[in-house]
Write a protein that holds these residues in place. Structure first.
Motif, PDB file in Angstrom:
ATOM      1  N   PRO A  77       0.614  -1.185   0.052  1.00 60.63           N
ATOM      2  CA  PRO A  77       0.110  -0.128  -0.032  1.00 60.63           C
ATOM      3  C   PRO A  77       1.042   1.324  -0.119  1.00 60.63           C
ATOM      4  CG  PRO A  77      -0.677  -1.539   1.791  1.00 60.63           C
ATOM      5  CD  PRO A  77       0.290  -2.231   0.971  1.00 60.63           C
ATOM      6  N   PRO A  78       0.466   2.146  -0.736  1.00 58.74           N
ATOM      7  CA  PRO A  78       1.317   3.764  -0.919  1.00 58.74           C
ATOM      8  C   PRO A  78       1.506   4.256   0.176  1.00 58.74           C
ATOM      9  CG  PRO A  78      -0.914   3.753  -2.286  1.00 58.74           C
ATOM     10  CD  PRO A  78      -0.663   2.380  -1.488  1.00 58.74           C
ATOM     11  N   ASP A  79       0.412   4.175   1.451  1.00 62.36           N
ATOM     12  CA  ASP A  79       0.786   4.799   2.603  1.00 62.36           C
ATOM     13  C   ASP A  79       1.670   4.132   3.634  1.00 62.36           C
ATOM     14  OD1 ASP A  79      -0.988   3.014   3.040  1.00 62.36           O
ATOM     15  OD2 ASP A  79      -2.531   4.147   4.370  1.00 62.36           O
ATOM     16  N   THR A  80       2.163   3.064   3.205  1.00 63.31           N
ATOM     17  CA  THR A  80       3.077   2.251   4.231  1.00 63.31           C
ATOM     18  C   THR A  80       4.344   3.068   4.383  1.00 63.31           C
ATOM     19  OG1 THR A  80       2.304   0.228   3.105  1.00 63.31           O
ATOM     20  CG2 THR A  80       4.250   0.230   4.490  1.00 63.31           C
ATOM     21  N   HIS A  81       4.882   3.168   5.485  1.00 63.17           N
ATOM     22  CA  HIS A  81       6.145   3.975   5.749  1.00 63.17           C
ATOM     23  C   HIS A  81       7.280   3.162   5.163  1.00 63.17           C
ATOM     24  CE1 HIS A  81       9.715   4.793   8.094  1.00 63.17           C
ATOM     25  NE2 HIS A  81       9.258   5.931   8.476  1.00 63.17           N
ATOM     26  N   ASP A  82       8.279   4.084   4.459  1.00 62.34           N
ATOM     27  CA  ASP A  82       9.172   3.646   3.779  1.00 62.34           C
ATOM     28  C   ASP A  82      10.146   2.600   4.151  1.00 62.34           C
ATOM     29  OD1 ASP A  82       8.475   5.386   1.535  1.00 62.34           O
ATOM     30  OD2 ASP A  82       9.982   6.894   2.150  1.00 62.34           O
ATOM     31  N   TRP A  83      10.311   2.808   5.361  1.00 60.36           N
ATOM     32  CA  TRP A  83      11.476   1.494   5.912  1.00 60.36           C
ATOM     33  C   TRP A  83      10.563   0.071   5.887  1.00 60.36           C
ATOM     34  CZ3 TRP A  83      16.335   1.869   8.009  1.00 60.36           C
ATOM     35  CH2 TRP A  83      16.703   3.206   8.012  1.00 60.36           C
TER      36      TRP A  83
END
Length: 120
Positions: free
Chosen positions: A21-27
């Motif tokens: 999902p695009p709203d997932t934190h980058d790490w």
């Protein structure tokens, strides 16, 4: 995802990126992508281990496929060999060296079949 399994390592990362999902934190995103790609690599190795021992039989089978028979260039025949291996391995992309070896064996077998016997 079939396209994830069939993708090569670099492309596999791109396919996985779209699955998170695009709203997932980058790490978290990169950890998930790395973990998925690592697992896919292990599963692919597991699928291809027994295939390596069957290359001669698979070369004969490859020669009978419509995709291989219709291919008119070495590149197209290699692509047909790759798709054939994907179908034999639960959808996982083959290592390049294995695809090339299957292609070489199928070429050698095709030439042997075309040559008349010189034993007579």
């Amino acid at each position: 995802m079939p396209e994830f399994r069939a993708a090569k390592m670099g492309a596999r990362q791109r396919v996985a990126r779209f699955a998170v999902p695009p709203d997932t934190h980058d790490w978290v995103r990169w950890d998930a992508i790395r973990e998925a790609c690592d697992r896919a690599e292990v599963l692919a190795q597991t699928q291809y281990a027994p295939i390596t021992d069957r290359l001669d039989d698979l070369a004969a089978e490859l020669l009978t496929t419509p995709a291989y028979q219709q291919a008119s260039s070495p590149a197209a025949r290699k692509q047909a060999a790759e798709q054939f291996l994907i179908s034999q391995s639960d959808g996982f992309s083959p290592p390049a060296h294995l695809r090339d070896e299957l292609y070489a064996r199928s070429q050698r077998l095709a030439k042997a079949v075309k040559q008349p016997s010189t034993l007579l």
